[in-house]
Design a protein around this motif. Structure first.
Motif, PDB file in Angstrom:
ATOM      1  N   THR A  64     101.819  21.498  26.297  1.00  0.00           N
ATOM      2  CA  THR A  64     100.371  21.723  26.332  1.00  0.00           C
ATOM      3  C   THR A  64      99.726  21.321  25.008  1.00  0.00           C
ATOM      4  OG1 THR A  64     100.819  23.619  27.754  1.00  0.00           O
ATOM      5  CG2 THR A  64      98.593  23.431  26.890  1.00  0.00           C
ATOM      6  N   GLN A  88     101.100  15.784  23.259  1.00  0.00           N
ATOM      7  CA  GLN A  88     101.164  14.901  24.432  1.00  0.00           C
ATOM      8  C   GLN A  88     102.391  14.020  24.279  1.00  0.00           C
ATOM      9  OE1 GLN A  88      97.267  13.449  23.909  1.00  0.00           O
ATOM     10  NE2 GLN A  88      96.417  15.380  24.643  1.00  0.00           N
ATOM     11  N   ARG A  94      92.085  12.509  38.395  1.00  0.00           N
ATOM     12  CA  ARG A  94      92.684  13.746  38.899  1.00  0.00           C
ATOM     13  C   ARG A  94      93.227  13.550  40.314  1.00  0.00           C
ATOM     14  NH1 ARG A  94      94.539  17.359  35.781  1.00  0.00           N
ATOM     15  NH2 ARG A  94      94.221  19.010  37.263  1.00  0.00           N
ATOM     16  N   GLN A 126      98.141  13.633  31.540  1.00  0.00           N
ATOM     17  CA  GLN A 126      98.359  14.641  30.502  1.00  0.00           C
ATOM     18  C   GLN A 126      98.122  16.002  31.127  1.00  0.00           C
ATOM     19  OE1 GLN A 126      95.645  12.874  27.804  1.00  0.00           O
ATOM     20  NE2 GLN A 126      97.119  11.248  27.391  1.00  0.00           N
ATOM     21  N   ILE A 161      97.722  19.763  32.400  1.00  0.00           N
ATOM     22  CA  ILE A 161      97.384  21.034  31.766  1.00  0.00           C
ATOM     23  C   ILE A 161      98.482  22.055  32.077  1.00  0.00           C
ATOM     24  CG2 ILE A 161      94.895  20.614  31.819  1.00  0.00           C
ATOM     25  CD1 ILE A 161      94.806  22.443  34.337  1.00  0.00           C
ATOM     26  N   ALA A 162      98.387  23.238  31.437  1.00  0.00           N
ATOM     27  CA  ALA A 162      99.483  24.214  31.503  1.00  0.00           C
ATOM     28  C   ALA A 162      99.881  24.575  32.936  1.00  0.00           C
ATOM     29  CB  ALA A 162      99.109  25.467  30.720  1.00  0.00           C
TER      30      ALA A 162
END
Lengths: 216, 216
Positions: free
Chosen positions: A68, A71, B2, B71, B73-74
């Motif tokens: 997180t 990268q 996305r 990249q 996210i958590a």
């Protein structure tokens, strides 16, 4: 930024080293409990497994935290995923120590390993030696060392075969004791298998080459 | 962007579903080989394991590819790491089917499961039922379903206890056959354990809650 990242990776590796040290200690204690028929020591191993499981979750949390905050590029991702996988194998090594401890506890002060004590002494020594080496290569990342694990694994397999032969030739302690002995043998063997998987993971991390294991 | 990411995650999940289907089929075939003493079918399971192992490496490659291109996210990282872990458990389920197939192949056309055939019929049915459910919740991500796995697992444990009692009460087929029967029983039980671990992983992925399993 890269320096912080690499410090984080080092911290992650240190968590794996600590976990590897703990599962080595767990099998050392479980073996001692088995061979000395010590129910109290066996119970200590069983109760201590929660700490090892917690270490695995901590590794996962650290991995998610690192990914997180940074990268990572592909090569680093390989290392990070390897850490997850290594954590899984180490956790299973802890479980194998618990399996040994449970049989030791149940049979104490009786002997769980009639006629087979010398074999279990040898299996225990091989298992702990492999686990110690695993910790060593986690520290050193020395791939040459890692490829030597197959020889240790062969030794373990030879002891397991010896165990099966004893069960096959005029075993006089009944089927239940035979099953316990076989299960104990399998626990030591699987413990070693997981350690070898860790070694193969490290080869994969360092070289990118899949070492198609013989663990199945 | 996305949308591409989520399409990639769906593709990753499809890989896991395909792998879960394959390891279910492997255990179905291994059980049939065991119960019908069919060495050819057993050999098919053993030879097919390479494909299952290859599927695990494909999952890992896809994970690294996804993390490199996006990249995450958590929350997404949790899913992605879960996929790695699920791949590991599915691969081990394949190994358990191989363990069953190896004993079936070695003993065919003899019977590897004297006096215990009905128990193995039941264990096989439970194992395949659990594996089918695992595939189902991989598709549906239905956490309510996942929590039901413990009941199936209890059923498997009850059959394993039944098996151990048969070995403890006047077993007359020798220690070697007892060991084979115990090892076979353990393979079915571990197969189910790994399936339950997959279910717990899915709970963790969906809710973020660690379900402290009873698998050790």
């Amino acid at each position: 930024m890269r320096d912080v990242f690499h410090a984080d990776l080092d911290a992650l590796n240190s968590q794996l080293v600590a976990m590897s040290t703990s599962v080595t200690q767990a099998m050392r204690a479980a073996s001692a409990a088995l061979l000395s028929r010590d129910a109290v020591q066996a119970r200590g191993v069983i109760d201590g497994d929660a700490d090892i499981n917690a270490m695995q979750y901590a590794v996962d949390d650290e991995v998610i935290d690192i990914m997180t905050r940074h990268q990572p590029i592909a090569g680093d991702l390989r290392f990070i995923l390897g850490a997850v996988r290594i954590g899984t194998d180490l956790e299973r090594m802890g479980d194998m120590a618990v399996h040994v401890a449970k049989i030791a506890e149940r049979d104490a002060p009786g002997c769980a390993v009639p006629r087979t004590r010398p074999i279990f002494t040898a299996m225990s020594e091989i298992a702990i030696r492999i686990a110690d080496k695993t910790t060593g290569i986690l520290v050193s990342r020395d791939v040459l060392d890692a490829t030597q694990f197959d020889l240790d694994d062969d030794e373990m397999d030879a002891q397991f075969d010896r165990l099966m032969r004893v069960l096959g030739e005029g075993w006089s302690h009944g089927a239940e004791a035979a099953v316990d002995v076989a299960m104990l043998g399998r626990s030591f063997e699987r413990y070693a298998d997981h350690a070898v998987r860790v070694a193969h993971q490290i080869v994969y991390l360092v070289t990118g080459e899949v070492h198609l294991g013989r663990e199945s």
